[in-house]
Motif scaffolding. Structure first.
Motif, PDB file in Angstrom:
ATOM      1  N   ALA A  40       0.847  -1.188   0.000  1.00  0.00           N
ATOM      2  CA  ALA A  40       0.000   0.000   0.000  1.00  0.00           C
ATOM      3  C   ALA A  40       0.886   1.243   0.000  1.00  0.00           C
ATOM      4  N   PRO A  41       0.366   2.367  -0.439  1.00  0.00           N
ATOM      5  CA  PRO A  41       1.171   3.597  -0.470  1.00  0.00           C
ATOM      6  C   PRO A  41       1.744   3.930   0.898  1.00  0.00           C
ATOM      7  N   GLY A  42       3.047   4.169   0.943  1.00  0.00           N
ATOM      8  CA  GLY A  42       3.701   4.543   2.182  1.00  0.00           C
ATOM      9  C   GLY A  42       3.944   3.416   3.155  1.00  0.00           C
ATOM     10  N   LYS A  43       3.663   2.189   2.732  1.00  0.00           N
ATOM     11  CA  LYS A  43       3.837   1.036   3.623  1.00  0.00           C
ATOM     12  C   LYS A  43       4.814   0.033   3.030  1.00  0.00           C
ATOM     13  N   GLU A  44       5.305  -0.847   3.902  1.00  0.00           N
ATOM     14  CA  GLU A  44       6.191  -1.903   3.466  1.00  0.00           C
ATOM     15  C   GLU A  44       5.403  -2.971   2.692  1.00  0.00           C
ATOM     16  N   ARG A  45       6.091  -3.651   1.802  1.00  0.00           N
ATOM     17  CA  ARG A  45       5.467  -4.770   1.110  1.00  0.00           C
ATOM     18  C   ARG A  45       5.254  -5.900   2.113  1.00  0.00           C
ATOM     19  N   GLU A  46       4.054  -6.459   2.119  1.00  0.00           N
ATOM     20  CA  GLU A  46       3.723  -7.473   3.118  1.00  0.00           C
ATOM     21  C   GLU A  46       3.198  -8.753   2.479  1.00  0.00           C
ATOM     22  N   ASP A  90      -7.646  -3.219   1.935  1.00  0.00           N
ATOM     23  CA  ASP A  90      -7.012  -4.163   1.007  1.00  0.00           C
ATOM     24  C   ASP A  90      -6.439  -3.447  -0.214  1.00  0.00           C
ATOM     25  N   THR A  91      -6.675  -2.164  -0.318  1.00  0.00           N
ATOM     26  CA  THR A  91      -6.151  -1.389  -1.444  1.00  0.00           C
ATOM     27  C   THR A  91      -4.628  -1.417  -1.441  1.00  0.00           C
ATOM     28  N   ALA A  92      -4.052  -1.846  -2.555  1.00  0.00           N
ATOM     29  CA  ALA A  92      -2.593  -1.983  -2.658  1.00  0.00           C
ATOM     30  C   ALA A  92      -2.242  -2.466  -4.057  1.00  0.00           C
ATOM     31  N   VAL A  93      -0.959  -2.441  -4.348  1.00  0.00           N
ATOM     32  CA  VAL A  93      -0.449  -3.146  -5.520  1.00  0.00           C
ATOM     33  C   VAL A  93      -0.136  -4.563  -5.071  1.00  0.00           C
ATOM     34  N   TYR A  94      -0.666  -5.524  -5.785  1.00  0.00           N
ATOM     35  CA  TYR A  94      -0.478  -6.925  -5.443  1.00  0.00           C
ATOM     36  C   TYR A  94       0.565  -7.553  -6.361  1.00  0.00           C
ATOM     37  N   LEU A 100      12.208 -20.613  -4.959  1.00  0.00           N
ATOM     38  CA  LEU A 100      12.919 -21.801  -5.408  1.00  0.00           C
ATOM     39  C   LEU A 100      12.755 -22.933  -4.397  1.00  0.00           C
ATOM     40  N   ARG A 101      11.871 -22.719  -3.446  1.00  0.00           N
ATOM     41  CA  ARG A 101      11.583 -23.713  -2.432  1.00  0.00           C
ATOM     42  C   ARG A 101      10.227 -24.341  -2.695  1.00  0.00           C
ATOM     43  N   ALA A 102      10.018 -25.512  -2.140  1.00  0.00           N
ATOM     44  CA  ALA A 102       8.743 -26.204  -2.342  1.00  0.00           C
ATOM     45  C   ALA A 102       7.638 -25.632  -1.464  1.00  0.00           C
ATOM     46  N   GLU A 103       8.016 -25.109  -0.291  1.00  0.00           N
ATOM     47  CA  GLU A 103       7.039 -24.589   0.664  1.00  0.00           C
ATOM     48  C   GLU A 103       7.095 -23.065   0.690  1.00  0.00           C
ATOM     49  N   ALA A 104       5.943 -22.463   0.893  1.00  0.00           N
ATOM     50  CA  ALA A 104       5.864 -21.007   0.929  1.00  0.00           C
ATOM     51  C   ALA A 104       6.491 -20.456   2.203  1.00  0.00           C
ATOM     52  N   SER A 105       7.081 -19.281   2.063  1.00  0.00           N
ATOM     53  CA  SER A 105       7.694 -18.584   3.180  1.00  0.00           C
ATOM     54  C   SER A 105       7.074 -17.196   3.299  1.00  0.00           C
ATOM     55  N   PHE A 106       7.071 -16.675   4.534  1.00  0.00           N
ATOM     56  CA  PHE A 106       6.574 -15.329   4.751  1.00  0.00           C
ATOM     57  C   PHE A 106       7.609 -14.268   4.377  1.00  0.00           C
ATOM     58  N   ASP A 107       8.844 -14.709   4.162  1.00  0.00           N
ATOM     59  CA  ASP A 107       9.955 -13.778   4.011  1.00  0.00           C
ATOM     60  C   ASP A 107      10.226 -13.403   2.558  1.00  0.00           C
ATOM     61  N   ARG A 108      10.318 -12.131   2.275  1.00  0.00           N
ATOM     62  CA  ARG A 108      10.569 -11.671   0.918  1.00  0.00           C
ATOM     63  C   ARG A 108      11.861 -12.199   0.309  1.00  0.00           C
ATOM     64  N   PRO A 109      12.962 -12.312   1.062  1.00  0.00           N
ATOM     65  CA  PRO A 109      14.217 -12.818   0.468  1.00  0.00           C
ATOM     66  C   PRO A 109      14.117 -14.239  -0.075  1.00  0.00           C
ATOM     67  N   ALA A 110      13.089 -14.972   0.301  1.00  0.00           N
ATOM     68  CA  ALA A 110      12.923 -16.347  -0.199  1.00  0.00           C
ATOM     69  C   ALA A 110      12.418 -16.378  -1.634  1.00  0.00           C
ATOM     70  N   TYR A 111      12.090 -15.212  -2.179  1.00  0.00           N
ATOM     71  CA  TYR A 111      11.477 -15.142  -3.500  1.00  0.00           C
ATOM     72  C   TYR A 111      12.370 -14.372  -4.475  1.00  0.00           C
TER      73      TYR A 111
END
Length: 124
Positions: A40-46, A90-94, A100-111
């Motif tokens: 969202a504007p002015g916020k971190e990517r989550e 919920d307004t934001a850029v999605y 490269l992992r089989a399981e999803a991670s909450f962490d941005r560096p994993a992507y």
């Protein structure tokens, strides 16, 4: 290399539903987790939602749990985000993000792979 292209974002009203699509090309994503993030504007990517490589495990941010559903169709190299009961917050850029992992991670560096994003705007 994997290229990811998001689509489906638009202006909707509170309470509406929307489906975002993430189309992958370049290589198959069938062995990798894919997640959705938003900024969202002015916020971190989550982190919003993630799905593992065979769609047997999905994880969600608390803010969207019960309203959003992530799914995938490995036959067509595509991941979806189904959004119900949308709220103005919920307004934001999605963004779609490929791991490269089989399981999803909450962490941005994993992507290592990211799309350009699609704008979702929810009016009250």
């Amino acid at each position: 290399q994997v290229q990811l292209v998001e689509s489906g974002g638009r202006l909707v009203q509170a309470g509406d539903s929307l489906r975002l699509t993430c189309a992958a090309s370049g290589r198959s994503i069938s062995t990798y987790a894919v997640s959705w993030f938003r900024q969202a504007p002015g916020k971190e990517r989550e982190f919003v939602a993630g799905i593992n490589y065979i769609a047997s495990r999905m994880v969600y941010a608390d803010s969207v749990k019960g309203r959003f559903t992530v799914s995938r169709d490995n036959a067509i190299n595509t991941v979806y985000l189904h959004m119900n009961s949308l709220k103005p917050e919920d307004t934001a850029v999605y963004y779609c993000a490929g791991s490269l992992r089989a399981e999803a991670s909450f962490d941005r560096p994993a992507y290592p792979y990211w799309g350009q994003g699609t704008q979702v705007t929810v009016s009250s």
